[in-house]
Scaffold this motif. Structure first.
Motif, PDB file in Angstrom:
ATOM      1  N   GLY A  57      11.794  20.059  -0.244  1.00 55.11           N
ATOM      2  CA  GLY A  57      11.622  21.098   0.750  1.00 55.11           C
ATOM      3  C   GLY A  57      11.093  22.358   0.082  1.00 55.11           C
ATOM      4  N   TYR A  58      11.484  23.488   0.601  1.00 60.18           N
ATOM      5  CA  TYR A  58      11.161  24.773  -0.019  1.00 60.18           C
ATOM      6  C   TYR A  58      12.154  25.795   0.484  1.00 60.18           C
ATOM      7  CZ  TYR A  58       8.791  25.654   4.471  1.00 60.18           C
ATOM      8  OH  TYR A  58       8.505  25.794   5.812  1.00 60.18           O
ATOM      9  N   SER A  59      12.356  26.823  -0.315  1.00 61.55           N
ATOM     10  CA  SER A  59      13.191  27.936   0.088  1.00 61.55           C
ATOM     11  C   SER A  59      12.269  28.965   0.739  1.00 61.55           C
ATOM     12  CB  SER A  59      13.889  28.548  -1.139  1.00 61.55           C
ATOM     13  OG  SER A  59      14.699  29.627  -0.763  1.00 61.55           O
ATOM     14  N   PRO A  60      12.391  29.195   2.062  1.00 60.03           N
ATOM     15  CA  PRO A  60      11.401  30.011   2.763  1.00 60.03           C
ATOM     16  C   PRO A  60      11.307  31.434   2.233  1.00 60.03           C
ATOM     17  CG  PRO A  60      13.304  29.598   4.160  1.00 60.03           C
ATOM     18  CD  PRO A  60      13.484  28.762   2.940  1.00 60.03           C
ATOM     19  N   ASP A  66      11.681  28.513   8.677  1.00 62.80           N
ATOM     20  CA  ASP A  66      12.889  28.166   7.939  1.00 62.80           C
ATOM     21  C   ASP A  66      13.190  26.680   8.120  1.00 62.80           C
ATOM     22  OD1 ASP A  66      15.348  28.028   6.719  1.00 62.80           O
ATOM     23  OD2 ASP A  66      16.346  29.436   8.075  1.00 62.80           O
ATOM     24  N   ILE A  67      13.179  25.923   7.027  1.00 65.17           N
ATOM     25  CA  ILE A  67      13.481  24.491   7.106  1.00 65.17           C
ATOM     26  C   ILE A  67      14.880  24.173   6.578  1.00 65.17           C
ATOM     27  CG2 ILE A  67      11.058  23.815   6.970  1.00 65.17           C
ATOM     28  CD1 ILE A  67      11.668  22.996   4.014  1.00 65.17           C
ATOM     29  N   VAL A  68      15.673  25.185   6.265  1.00 67.50           N
ATOM     30  CA  VAL A  68      17.005  24.943   5.712  1.00 67.50           C
ATOM     31  C   VAL A  68      17.882  24.116   6.659  1.00 67.50           C
ATOM     32  CG1 VAL A  68      19.124  26.031   4.880  1.00 67.50           C
ATOM     33  CG2 VAL A  68      16.889  26.913   4.158  1.00 67.50           C
ATOM     34  N   PRO A  69      17.878  24.373   7.988  1.00 64.79           N
ATOM     35  CA  PRO A  69      18.661  23.496   8.871  1.00 64.79           C
ATOM     36  C   PRO A  69      18.202  22.040   8.810  1.00 64.79           C
ATOM     37  CG  PRO A  69      18.154  25.542   9.991  1.00 64.79           C
ATOM     38  CD  PRO A  69      17.341  25.534   8.721  1.00 64.79           C
ATOM     39  N   LEU A  70      16.897  21.818   8.701  1.00 66.01           N
ATOM     40  CA  LEU A  70      16.383  20.456   8.570  1.00 66.01           C
ATOM     41  C   LEU A  70      16.875  19.816   7.276  1.00 66.01           C
ATOM     42  CD1 LEU A  70      14.602  18.024   9.207  1.00 66.01           C
ATOM     43  CD2 LEU A  70      12.657  19.311   8.283  1.00 66.01           C
ATOM     44  N   LEU A  71      16.805  20.551   6.174  1.00 62.70           N
ATOM     45  CA  LEU A  71      17.270  20.012   4.899  1.00 62.70           C
ATOM     46  C   LEU A  71      18.754  19.654   4.956  1.00 62.70           C
ATOM     47  CD1 LEU A  71      15.400  22.382   2.413  1.00 62.70           C
ATOM     48  CD2 LEU A  71      14.757  20.057   3.101  1.00 62.70           C
ATOM     49  N   ALA A  72      19.541  20.478   5.632  1.00 61.35           N
ATOM     50  CA  ALA A  72      20.970  20.189   5.766  1.00 61.35           C
ATOM     51  C   ALA A  72      21.185  18.890   6.544  1.00 61.35           C
ATOM     52  CB  ALA A  72      21.677  21.352   6.460  1.00 61.35           C
ATOM     53  N   MET A  73      20.409  18.668   7.608  1.00 62.80           N
ATOM     54  CA  MET A  73      20.514  17.431   8.382  1.00 62.80           C
ATOM     55  C   MET A  73      20.111  16.216   7.541  1.00 62.80           C
ATOM     56  SD  MET A  73      18.968  18.533  12.083  1.00 62.80           S
ATOM     57  CE  MET A  73      19.547  19.987  12.941  1.00 62.80           C
TER      58      MET A  73
END
Length: 197
Positions: A57-60, A66-73
């Protein structure tokens, strides 16, 4: 497949510096107008794609979606996650294993990545940020060529799926293409998911 209408029709083909400036403004406006975009993007991704086993992923940064919720899933689903480390000397990104909650350290260009003791991994899916994209699968990055060089290396070595992550408003009619530009396999926004042939 649901598709949205282009939202940045005023962005014409021009030099890349001018394109980047206009695309950054469009992305910032979309960022301000879409408070739930991160969760909507995650839903579109999970509806359309079969997640990879090792996903970078990446840290936005700033107004990047923001893809952090996707990464958590994806972590809950058992995927091995990684974040890229920018290597200026080689222009090839290094991918270090990461889990939600792990400490990140500052990198170049405002990036954040896992610490040096994190395991180096090879992703089979790379989530890619951008300033703009078009309907042929090309993206406009920041000009360093890191993702293009890295995707070229990964594709030469085996199979990798490149998934662009952006706001729908970052779509433009077309982009200038250079010989070293790497196309995306998928583009996921808060509104839709597009597979490129």
């Amino acid at each position: 497949m649901q598709r949205s209408a282009p939202a940045t029709q005023g962005v014409a083909i021009m030099n890349k510096a001018s394109l980047r400036e206009a695309a950054r403004e469009a992305r910032e406006a979309a960022f301000e107008a879409a408070p739930h975009a991160a969760h909507d993007l995650a839903a579109q991704f999970l509806r359309a794609l079969q997640p990879g086993r090792v996903i970078s992923g990446y840290s936005p940064i700033g107004s990047e979606i923001d893809i952090v919720p996707l990464l958590a899933m994806l972590a809950v689903q058992g995927a091995t996650l990684a974040l890229p480390v920018v290597r200026k000397a080689t222009r090839i990104l290094e991918f270090r294993a990461w889990s939600p909650g792990d400490v990140l350290e500052a990198g170049v260009f405002g990036t954040r990545h896992p610490t040096q003791d994190a395991k180096v991994v090879t992703p089979d899916m790379v989530l890619v940020p951008m300033l703009a994209f078009d309907d042929t699968g090309h993206r406009l990055g920041y000009g360093g060529g890191y993702y293009d060089a890295t995707l070229a290396m990964l594709r030469a070595a085996g199979s990798v799926t490149a998934v662009g992550c952006a706001f729908a408003a970052q779509r433009v009619p077309s982009l200038p293409v250079e010989s070293n530009d790497q196309k995306l396999d998928w583009l996921v926004t808060e509104q839709d998911a597009i597979r490129f042939s």
